[in-house]
Design a protein around this motif. Structure first.
Motif, PDB file in Angstrom:
ATOM      1  N   UNK A  61       1.823   6.518  -7.102  1.00  0.00           N
ATOM      2  CA  UNK A  61       0.788   7.479  -7.529  1.00  0.00           C
ATOM      3  C   UNK A  61       1.298   8.915  -7.388  1.00  0.00           C
ATOM      4  N   UNK A  62       2.020   9.164  -6.272  1.00  0.00           N
ATOM      5  CA  UNK A  62       2.612  10.506  -6.064  1.00  0.00           C
ATOM      6  C   UNK A  62       3.570  10.854  -7.201  1.00  0.00           C
ATOM      7  N   UNK A  63       4.394   9.890  -7.596  1.00  0.00           N
ATOM      8  CA  UNK A  63       5.358  10.120  -8.679  1.00  0.00           C
ATOM      9  C   UNK A  63       4.647  10.389 -10.015  1.00  0.00           C
ATOM     10  N   UNK A  64       3.564   9.638 -10.283  1.00  0.00           N
ATOM     11  CA  UNK A  64       2.788   9.828 -11.522  1.00  0.00           C
ATOM     12  C   UNK A  64       2.186  11.225 -11.549  1.00  0.00           C
ATOM     13  N   UNK A  65       1.606  11.642 -10.398  1.00  0.00           N
ATOM     14  CA  UNK A  65       0.990  12.976 -10.314  1.00  0.00           C
ATOM     15  C   UNK A  65       2.023  14.082 -10.548  1.00  0.00           C
ATOM     16  N   UNK A  69       0.835  -1.205   0.000  1.00  0.00           N
ATOM     17  CA  UNK A  69       0.000   0.000   0.000  1.00  0.00           C
ATOM     18  C   UNK A  69       0.871   1.257   0.000  1.00  0.00           C
ATOM     19  N   UNK A  70       1.935   1.218   0.817  1.00  0.00           N
ATOM     20  CA  UNK A  70       2.866   2.363   0.884  1.00  0.00           C
ATOM     21  C   UNK A  70       3.546   2.558  -0.465  1.00  0.00           C
TER      22      UNK A  70
END
Length: 443
Positions: free
Chosen positions: A420-424, A413-414
């Motif tokens: 997701x943070x990197x994609x954003x 999960x981490x």
């Protein structure tokens, strides 16, 4: 001599009549004077038998005043040291003890009498009898006894129990004293007792000060913990002695104590309390006075493998020299335990740097045989000082902790959150570059 005895008896009879009149009249001061005068006559005539008889008779008089009995016991206690021989002294103490038994208003005097009798028994070599005598008295319930005298009495009880090797009872008695009682500031003004409160008596001149009692208490506790080889508790006791101002001011006293603190810290098994004490001791400025011990403690804090042979050769003389210093030798098992602690330290260091290692390589690093290395590692795993698994057929030790399904899911999960943070962030950067490029084309 007969005439003298006759005169003594006549004088006693006369005073007994006076005492009777005063007692029936309820005259406290007059009764006290008559009683003490009778004892004084017997003492001046050196008639010890008559003195004992009069003490018993006067205490049994009908309606005898409490104040008169107290005055009589206190007066007779002054004569104990004046007795001609030991037998007479013991007889007088026993007489006063029987008179004061069960009387709450002379409980302090009775405690002091028992202490004197126990001392005589101890001098005669009857330590068990002396210990039994002292245990009869529960001074912690005496409201009128001074705090220092109470502590001194309980410490004497503990000492006698340790002398007779009754360690269980010694521990029970030692728990009657809270270590916090020694930290109370005695320099502060004493509060005036309120009306109705018990008036606390002043302790005798031979009772040590509170700080001296603190030192005695921790020395006795060192003796108790030494029996169990509880090195960490011994270290804490020496630490408390080290904090006493009179010890800190004198280098000849604090250097041996600090040496003992260092040795017992090293001998204590690794745990959070030991680590905390180790780091706080290293911060002590006085440790610079004994650089060899500072270096030894630094070696234990540093996560590096320690070679046992070179360490023992460097510190063997210091180790053996402890028997000539304060507190005596470190114990019969100390040298063996020291080696054990160094091996444990080395295993912890290896576990920090390796996730998997062969038993053969581990044994080489520890300077042990494979069987010994496996034995020490197993002991540490059993005591929960370390988490490890040994694959004996392959001869591999794994220091990694096996994760359960929840931990694996949490780690996934981490990782997903990070992705997701990197994609954003990437999308944001691309959008930003596009906007800048469009603006440049318009210009």
């Amino acid at each position: 001599m007969e005439v003298k005895n006759g005169n003594l008896e006549a004088a006693i009879d006369q005073l007994l009549n006076v005492e009777k009149q005063m007692r029936f009249a309820g005259d406290v001061a007059g009764t006290k004077k008559a009683v003490t005068d009778i004892l004084l006559l017997c003492f001046e005539a050196k008639d010890w038998k008559s003195l004992n008889e009069q003490i018993v008779n006067l205490s049994k008089k009908r309606g005898q005043l409490k104040q008169a009995v107290t005055a009589m016991v206190q007066q007779a206690m002054q004569y104990i040291d004046e007795t001609p021989d030991l037998e007479t002294r013991i007889e007088l103490i026993k007489t006063l003890n029987s008179v004061s038994a069960g009387k709450i208003y002379v409980e302090i005097e009775r405690a002091r009498l028992i202490k004197k009798l126990a001392k005589i028994k101890e001098e005669q070599g009857l330590i068990a009898e002396a210990a039994d005598l002292m245990q009869e008295v529960a001074v912690e319930t005496f409201g009128a006894m001074a705090k220092t005298e109470k502590i001194a009495f309980i410490l004497e009880q503990v000492r006698l129990c340790l002398d007779r090797q009754d360690y269980v009872r010694a521990q029970i008695l030692s728990r009657k004293i809270s270590p916090r009682v020694f930290d109370i500031d005695s320099s502060k003004e004493k509060k005036k007792p309120k009306e109705g409160d018990n008036v606390v008596e002043e302790p005798p001149a031979d009772i040590p000060s509170l700080l001296e009692l603190k030192r005695i208490y921790y020395e006795l506790m060192i003796r108790y913990y030494f029996h169990n080889n509880d090195y960490l508790e011994i270290c804490r006791c020496y630490k408390a002695i080290y904090e006493i101002p009179s010890i800190r001011e004198n280098p000849s006293q604090w250097i041996p104590v600090l040496r003992k603190i260092c040795w017992y810290l090293i001998l204590a098994p690794h745990d959070p309390m030991q680590s905390s004490l180790l780091n706080s001791t290293l911060e002590d400025k006085n440790l610079s006075e004994i650089p060899k011990f500072r270096l030894l403690l630094k070696q234990l804090v540093t996560m590096e493998v320690i070679q046992w042979t070179s360490l023992w050769n460097s510190y063997k003389d210091e180790f053996e020299n402890e028997k000539n210093m304060l507190g005596g030798s470190l114990g019969d098992k100390a040298a063996e335990d020291l080696k054990q602690r160094i091996i444990e330290h080395n295993i912890l260091v290896v576990s920090r740097y390796y996730s998997r290692i062969t038993l053969k390589r581990l044994a080489e690093l520890l300077c042990l045989t494979v069987e010994e290395a496996e034995k020490h590692l197993s002991e540490m795993v059993v005591s929960k000082a370390l988490v490890a698994k040994i694959d004996r057929p392959m001869g591999i030790v794994c220091f990694q902790v096996a994760k359960d399904s929840n931990e694996i899911l949490n780690s996934w999960a981490v990782n997903l959150e990070k992705l997701i943070d990197l994609v954003e962030k990437s999308c944001h950067q691309i959008h930003k570059e596009t906007m800048v490029h469009k603006a440049a084309l318009k210009v």
